[in-house]
Design a protein around this motif. Sequence first.
Motif, mmCIF file in Angstrom:
data_model
loop_
_atom_site.group_PDB
_atom_site.id
_atom_site.type_symbol
_atom_site.label_atom_id
_atom_site.label_comp_id
_atom_site.label_asym_id
_atom_site.label_seq_id
_atom_site.Cartn_x
_atom_site.Cartn_y
_atom_site.Cartn_z
ATOM 1 N N THR A 163 0.941 -1.103 -0.147
ATOM 2 C CA THR A 163 -0.057 -0.120 -0.003
ATOM 3 C C THR A 163 0.771 1.133 0.055
ATOM 4 O OG1 THR A 163 -1.638 -1.241 1.200
ATOM 5 C CG2 THR A 163 -1.801 1.289 1.262
ATOM 6 N N ILE A 206 0.236 4.792 1.300
ATOM 7 C CA ILE A 206 -0.453 5.209 2.391
ATOM 8 C C ILE A 206 0.131 7.013 2.401
ATOM 9 C CG2 ILE A 206 0.548 4.559 4.231
ATOM 10 C CD1 ILE A 206 -2.355 4.552 5.718
ATOM 11 N N ARG A 259 -4.344 4.991 -0.032
ATOM 12 C CA ARG A 259 -5.081 5.351 1.271
ATOM 13 C C ARG A 259 -4.380 6.840 1.798
ATOM 14 N NH1 ARG A 259 -4.421 0.786 5.460
ATOM 15 N NH2 ARG A 259 -4.947 2.498 6.982
ATOM 16 N N ASP A 310 -9.116 7.527 8.128
ATOM 17 C CA ASP A 310 -8.426 6.667 7.373
ATOM 18 C C ASP A 310 -9.293 5.788 6.446
ATOM 19 O OD1 ASP A 310 -6.620 4.699 6.715
ATOM 20 O OD2 ASP A 310 -6.546 3.547 8.690
ATOM 21 N N PRO A 347 -9.680 4.777 2.111
ATOM 22 C CA PRO A 347 -9.040 4.502 0.675
ATOM 23 C C PRO A 347 -9.332 5.915 -0.035
ATOM 24 C CG PRO A 347 -10.410 2.679 0.873
ATOM 25 C CD PRO A 347 -10.467 3.487 2.387
ATOM 26 N N THR A 348 -8.255 6.546 -0.823
ATOM 27 C CA THR A 348 -8.040 7.733 -1.392
ATOM 28 C C THR A 348 -9.568 8.186 -2.267
ATOM 29 O OG1 THR A 348 -5.907 7.613 -1.604
ATOM 30 C CG2 THR A 348 -6.949 9.543 -2.729
#
Lengths: 268, 313
Positions: free
Chosen positions: B34, B36, B209, B221, B223-224
């Motif tokens: 990921t 982040i 994220r 918090d 996912p984008t």
Amino acid sequence: MTTTHYAGAFGNEIGKGLRQLLSGGRELAIQMLTFPVFYLLVVLFMGRGRLLPELLLPTLLGMVALTFIHEQVNRVFWSYQGDIQSGVLEQTYLTPLPSVVVVLGRQVAAAVSALPTAAAVLAAGYLAVTVNDGGFPVTAGVLVPLAAIAVGTAGLSLVICGLTLVYQRIEIIPQVSVAVYAVAGGTLVPLTAMPDWTATAARLLVPIAPGVEAMRDMVIGGDPLTALGSGWGLGWLLLQPILILVIGVVLFARLERVAKKRGTLGRY
Amino acid sequence: MNTPAIEITGLTKTYRPGGEPAVDDLSLTVEPGTVIGFLGPNGAGKTTTIKIAAGLLSATAGTVRLNGHDVAARRSAAMAQFGAVLEGSRNVYWTLTAWQNLIYFGRLKGMTRAAARSRATALLTELDLWERRDDTVGGFSRGMQQKVAIAAALIADPAIVLLDEPTLGLDVAATRTVKNWIAELSNDRGKTVLLTTHQLDVVEELCDRVAVIRAGRIATDLPTGELLAGFRLRDTYEVHVEGHPDLPVLPAGFTATAEADTTAITGRVADPREVYDLIDLLRARGLVLRSLTQSQPGIEDVFLTLVGDARHG
């Protein structure tokens, strides 16, 4: 991680220190010139304008030790100070290896880096002594007090570097400590010529004091290593630097923990 | 189930006994591979969290695990997973050459000399620094220095890479290079990247994220895409009318701002019909419409809204 990894990283740290020494070649050249001049000036002043043979050799032994401790302490102190200021010190902590590997590597690199200037003073002294028709008795046993000076100085450096991790701007401490050792370490005035309490304190606390005293006994007095005429003998010559080193290691480890608690490893 | 790449649990850091915690019971889990984005205003606790994760700062309470290894209890194993470019730091020695730096940091991370040389050759070639490998880093441009710093962080091929403001101070071309690299690290090499930056376009472009920290706690918090979609339920409309006329009472949510030769009326609405109501109102006053634009909120709007909410709540 194996011993090979530790040895590799240890050698790596020494290599980095030496490469940095070479990159500052001009600074080193200046030091190799000024420290011998300083030594000759000290003898000149003490001899009321003359380079007296009876002062050249005793002072030389003290000055070589003093130059060494000055260089080692300052080089390792500034290596930490510079790395904290720039922020690169934190990167050196992002390693799977224990920090002691890096710390000891820095100490050895500083000790090796201190040698050229100390050697320059020794060379100038040797020249001055022989030109003045003085004898320069060399004995392999002198390596023992020299090693004792290097180990004790490493202990002192560890204390100063540990303090640097926590308090950063303590330039005055290495400067003052080396100045105090110039006076109290028996470099210019032998400990036997000092009041008893001063000599006792110096033999106990000053990393170079037993070493300088032993070198004078051996080189000038002709004493064997096992029967040193002044000071507290071979036992203390070996024990004092080890004690200072142990104190240095313990204090450094504690101060490093404090630095990690306060977050001062990368703060200036 | 995979072991999380980064697992922060109940992390608390108080610098002074009895003082306000810089990080307050913060928990965050990041799956392998990921990218982040770790965002927050100054003083929110980002740097403290990052430094604890890097083992540079000890926590008052809580744990950080990197690929399952506790940073405090199993530091050696944890650090073997980890490479970092820290914000505001040189990260590498300016008095050494690019090559010497990479070999130094490779050996520091426990690599053999041969392995470090091989990896340094590959990294310097990929970053177009091979021709300059024997030049001291102090003589490099800011972008080249940052490339060397990133290469040093990646020298031991860590599974987790922390990049704290990696594009700060870089020009457009260097920023593009670094962004491409970050994308490649995740997409092609499966690295986990924790990215902090104030350049929110970088976050929007690269991050899977986004975690927003405020007052030492994770505020959001997500996912984008999900984060942006939540905000895009309400689009922003901007209506320009000619001159600086006396305006009628505007519908709720709209505000007016005088510009050079027009007046801008802006509002975020959930139902586009509210815009028609506004236009009807303006036409009834005989005002001349110059333009009408619709825009969706970007990550910057989202961030400012979240931080703004925090400041007011």
